[in-house]
Write a protein that holds these residues in place. Structure first.
Motif, PDB file in Angstrom:
ATOM      1  N   LYS A  12       0.843  -1.200   0.000  1.00  0.00           N
ATOM      2  CA  LYS A  12       0.000   0.000   0.000  1.00  0.00           C
ATOM      3  C   LYS A  12       0.879   1.251   0.000  1.00  0.00           C
ATOM      4  O   LYS A  12       2.034   1.200   0.429  1.00  0.00           O
ATOM      5  CB  LYS A  12      -0.898   0.032   1.257  1.00  0.00           C
ATOM      6  CG  LYS A  12      -1.885  -1.098   1.336  1.00  0.00           C
ATOM      7  CD  LYS A  12      -2.928  -0.946   2.419  1.00  0.00           C
ATOM      8  CE  LYS A  12      -2.481  -0.480   3.777  1.00  0.00           C
ATOM      9  NZ  LYS A  12      -3.545  -0.559   4.803  1.00  0.00           N
ATOM     10  N   PRO A  13       0.335   2.381  -0.447  1.00  0.00           N
ATOM     11  CA  PRO A  13       1.078   3.639  -0.308  1.00  0.00           C
ATOM     12  C   PRO A  13       1.391   3.868   1.173  1.00  0.00           C
ATOM     13  O   PRO A  13       0.572   3.557   2.036  1.00  0.00           O
ATOM     14  CB  PRO A  13       0.104   4.701  -0.836  1.00  0.00           C
ATOM     15  CG  PRO A  13      -0.862   3.945  -1.686  1.00  0.00           C
ATOM     16  CD  PRO A  13      -0.969   2.574  -1.093  1.00  0.00           C
ATOM     17  N   ILE A  14       2.554   4.413   1.453  1.00  0.00           N
ATOM     18  CA  ILE A  14       2.969   4.521   2.856  1.00  0.00           C
ATOM     19  C   ILE A  14       2.029   5.386   3.689  1.00  0.00           C
ATOM     20  O   ILE A  14       1.881   5.150   4.884  1.00  0.00           O
ATOM     21  CB  ILE A  14       4.430   4.993   2.998  1.00  0.00           C
ATOM     22  CG1 ILE A  14       4.672   6.319   2.320  1.00  0.00           C
ATOM     23  CG2 ILE A  14       5.378   3.919   2.494  1.00  0.00           C
ATOM     24  CD1 ILE A  14       6.073   6.889   2.532  1.00  0.00           C
ATOM     25  N   GLU A  15       1.383   6.345   3.078  1.00  0.00           N
ATOM     26  CA  GLU A  15       0.446   7.183   3.824  1.00  0.00           C
ATOM     27  C   GLU A  15      -0.777   6.388   4.299  1.00  0.00           C
ATOM     28  O   GLU A  15      -1.455   6.806   5.239  1.00  0.00           O
ATOM     29  CB  GLU A  15      -0.038   8.376   2.977  1.00  0.00           C
ATOM     30  CG  GLU A  15       1.044   9.335   2.585  1.00  0.00           C
ATOM     31  CD  GLU A  15       1.863   8.874   1.378  1.00  0.00           C
ATOM     32  OE1 GLU A  15       2.916   9.488   1.161  1.00  0.00           O
ATOM     33  OE2 GLU A  15       1.473   7.916   0.691  1.00  0.00           O
ATOM     34  N   ALA A  16      -1.052   5.269   3.666  1.00  0.00           N
ATOM     35  CA  ALA A  16      -2.217   4.459   4.013  1.00  0.00           C
ATOM     36  C   ALA A  16      -1.914   3.428   5.102  1.00  0.00           C
ATOM     37  O   ALA A  16      -2.818   2.759   5.599  1.00  0.00           O
ATOM     38  CB  ALA A  16      -2.747   3.746   2.767  1.00  0.00           C
ATOM     39  N   LEU A  17      -0.665   3.308   5.496  1.00  0.00           N
ATOM     40  CA  LEU A  17      -0.285   2.320   6.504  1.00  0.00           C
ATOM     41  C   LEU A  17      -0.636   2.811   7.907  1.00  0.00           C
ATOM     42  O   LEU A  17      -0.502   3.996   8.210  1.00  0.00           O
ATOM     43  CB  LEU A  17       1.222   2.045   6.440  1.00  0.00           C
ATOM     44  CG  LEU A  17       1.762   1.448   5.142  1.00  0.00           C
ATOM     45  CD1 LEU A  17       3.278   1.339   5.219  1.00  0.00           C
ATOM     46  CD2 LEU A  17       1.130   0.095   4.865  1.00  0.00           C
ATOM     47  N   THR A  18      -1.038   1.892   8.752  1.00  0.00           N
ATOM     48  CA  THR A  18      -1.220   2.218  10.159  1.00  0.00           C
ATOM     49  C   THR A  18       0.160   2.339  10.800  1.00  0.00           C
ATOM     50  O   THR A  18       1.168   1.932  10.207  1.00  0.00           O
ATOM     51  CB  THR A  18      -2.007   1.125  10.896  1.00  0.00           C
ATOM     52  OG1 THR A  18      -1.200  -0.070  10.923  1.00  0.00           O
ATOM     53  CG2 THR A  18      -3.352   0.847  10.237  1.00  0.00           C
ATOM     54  N   ARG A  19       0.217   2.858  11.996  1.00  0.00           N
ATOM     55  CA  ARG A  19       1.521   2.979  12.674  1.00  0.00           C
ATOM     56  C   ARG A  19       2.167   1.606  12.849  1.00  0.00           C
ATOM     57  O   ARG A  19       3.371   1.436  12.659  1.00  0.00           O
ATOM     58  CB  ARG A  19       1.335   3.653  14.022  1.00  0.00           C
ATOM     59  CG  ARG A  19       2.628   3.670  14.807  1.00  0.00           C
ATOM     60  CD  ARG A  19       2.850   4.917  15.489  1.00  0.00           C
ATOM     61  NE  ARG A  19       4.148   4.871  16.144  1.00  0.00           N
ATOM     62  CZ  ARG A  19       4.682   5.869  16.720  1.00  0.00           C
ATOM     63  NH1 ARG A  19       4.056   7.009  16.737  1.00  0.00           N
ATOM     64  NH2 ARG A  19       5.848   5.762  17.295  1.00  0.00           N
ATOM     65  N   THR A  20       1.378   0.602  13.199  1.00  0.00           N
ATOM     66  CA  THR A  20       1.897  -0.753  13.379  1.00  0.00           C
ATOM     67  C   THR A  20       2.445  -1.299  12.060  1.00  0.00           C
ATOM     68  O   THR A  20       3.516  -1.910  12.027  1.00  0.00           O
ATOM     69  CB  THR A  20       0.807  -1.676  13.948  1.00  0.00           C
ATOM     70  OG1 THR A  20       0.375  -1.145  15.198  1.00  0.00           O
ATOM     71  CG2 THR A  20       1.303  -3.090  14.132  1.00  0.00           C
ATOM     72  N   GLN A  21       1.727  -1.080  10.973  1.00  0.00           N
ATOM     73  CA  GLN A  21       2.189  -1.529   9.668  1.00  0.00           C
ATOM     74  C   GLN A  21       3.459  -0.782   9.253  1.00  0.00           C
ATOM     75  O   GLN A  21       4.391  -1.387   8.721  1.00  0.00           O
ATOM     76  CB  GLN A  21       1.092  -1.340   8.616  1.00  0.00           C
ATOM     77  CG  GLN A  21      -0.074  -2.274   8.802  1.00  0.00           C
ATOM     78  CD  GLN A  21      -1.255  -1.934   7.908  1.00  0.00           C
ATOM     79  OE1 GLN A  21      -1.433  -0.791   7.482  1.00  0.00           O
ATOM     80  NE2 GLN A  21      -2.076  -2.935   7.619  1.00  0.00           N
ATOM     81  N   TRP A  22       3.499   0.512   9.525  1.00  0.00           N
ATOM     82  CA  TRP A  22       4.688   1.315   9.228  1.00  0.00           C
ATOM     83  C   TRP A  22       5.902   0.756   9.953  1.00  0.00           C
ATOM     84  O   TRP A  22       6.959   0.553   9.367  1.00  0.00           O
ATOM     85  CB  TRP A  22       4.429   2.773   9.599  1.00  0.00           C
ATOM     86  CG  TRP A  22       5.626   3.662   9.494  1.00  0.00           C
ATOM     87  CD1 TRP A  22       6.388   4.132  10.525  1.00  0.00           C
ATOM     88  CD2 TRP A  22       6.207   4.189   8.308  1.00  0.00           C
ATOM     89  NE1 TRP A  22       7.398   4.917  10.047  1.00  0.00           N
ATOM     90  CE2 TRP A  22       7.315   4.973   8.687  1.00  0.00           C
ATOM     91  CE3 TRP A  22       5.903   4.080   6.951  1.00  0.00           C
ATOM     92  CZ2 TRP A  22       8.115   5.640   7.765  1.00  0.00           C
ATOM     93  CZ3 TRP A  22       6.707   4.751   6.039  1.00  0.00           C
ATOM     94  CH2 TRP A  22       7.793   5.517   6.446  1.00  0.00           C
TER      95      TRP A  22
END
Length: 156
Positions: A12-22
């Motif tokens: 996913k685009p990085i802006e769409a990631l949750t903090r945990t996913q980031w």
């Protein structure tokens, strides 16, 4: 942790990631924890093999990630914006790759399922870094670009 079960969330685009996913994007190479030297005249950032005192050199992991910014005031909290802006992130860095819209490398644990693949590919600091506690003058630890393997884990 359910958000990490989302199929291929890392695409996913990085802006769409949750903090945990980031946070899960980190491949665990430890190279962002190496000190850099900036040339005052040119602004060029020069790499070293000197690691932050918190970096555990045998695992390439921060020894106190939760409190790192209190213990090391210049420790940077990498954000989506910074992943696009900081020039010193390695070309292999998952944050940089995704910020540039590129896929993760085949050795990234999210792709291959092996947390040690980054180390096996030779992309991590394991066996290549020295703690700032032991290093002495940082200028004696400058590394050339060919010190690190390229994106495919091949030493230049």
């Amino acid at each position: 942790m359910d958000e990490l079960r989302e199929p291929r969330f890392w695409d996913k685009p990085i802006e769409a990631l949750t903090r945990t996913q980031w946070e899960a994007l980190c491949d665990g190479c430890g190279r962002c924890c190496l000190h850099k030297i900036e040339d005052e005249d040119t602004g060029e950032v020069i790499g070293t093999n000197v690691a932050c005192r918190l970096l555990e050199l045998g695992t390439a992991r921060c020894g106190d990630y939760r409190n790192r910014r209190a213990l090391v005031p210049d420790c940077l909290r990498l954000t989506h914006r910074l992943a696009r802006e900081v020039p010193w992130l390695p070309s292999t860095c998952a944050y940089r790759l995704r910020a540039e819209g590129k896929p993760l490398h085949s050795w990234h644990y999210l792709e291959c399922g092996d947390r040690d693949a980054v180390h096996k590919a030779g992309v991590s600091v394991i066996g290549k870094a020295i703690s700032e506690v032991l290093a002495g003058p940082i200028e004696e630890h400058i590394v050339e670009d060919d010190f690190w393997p390229d994106e495919d884990g091949v030493t230049k």
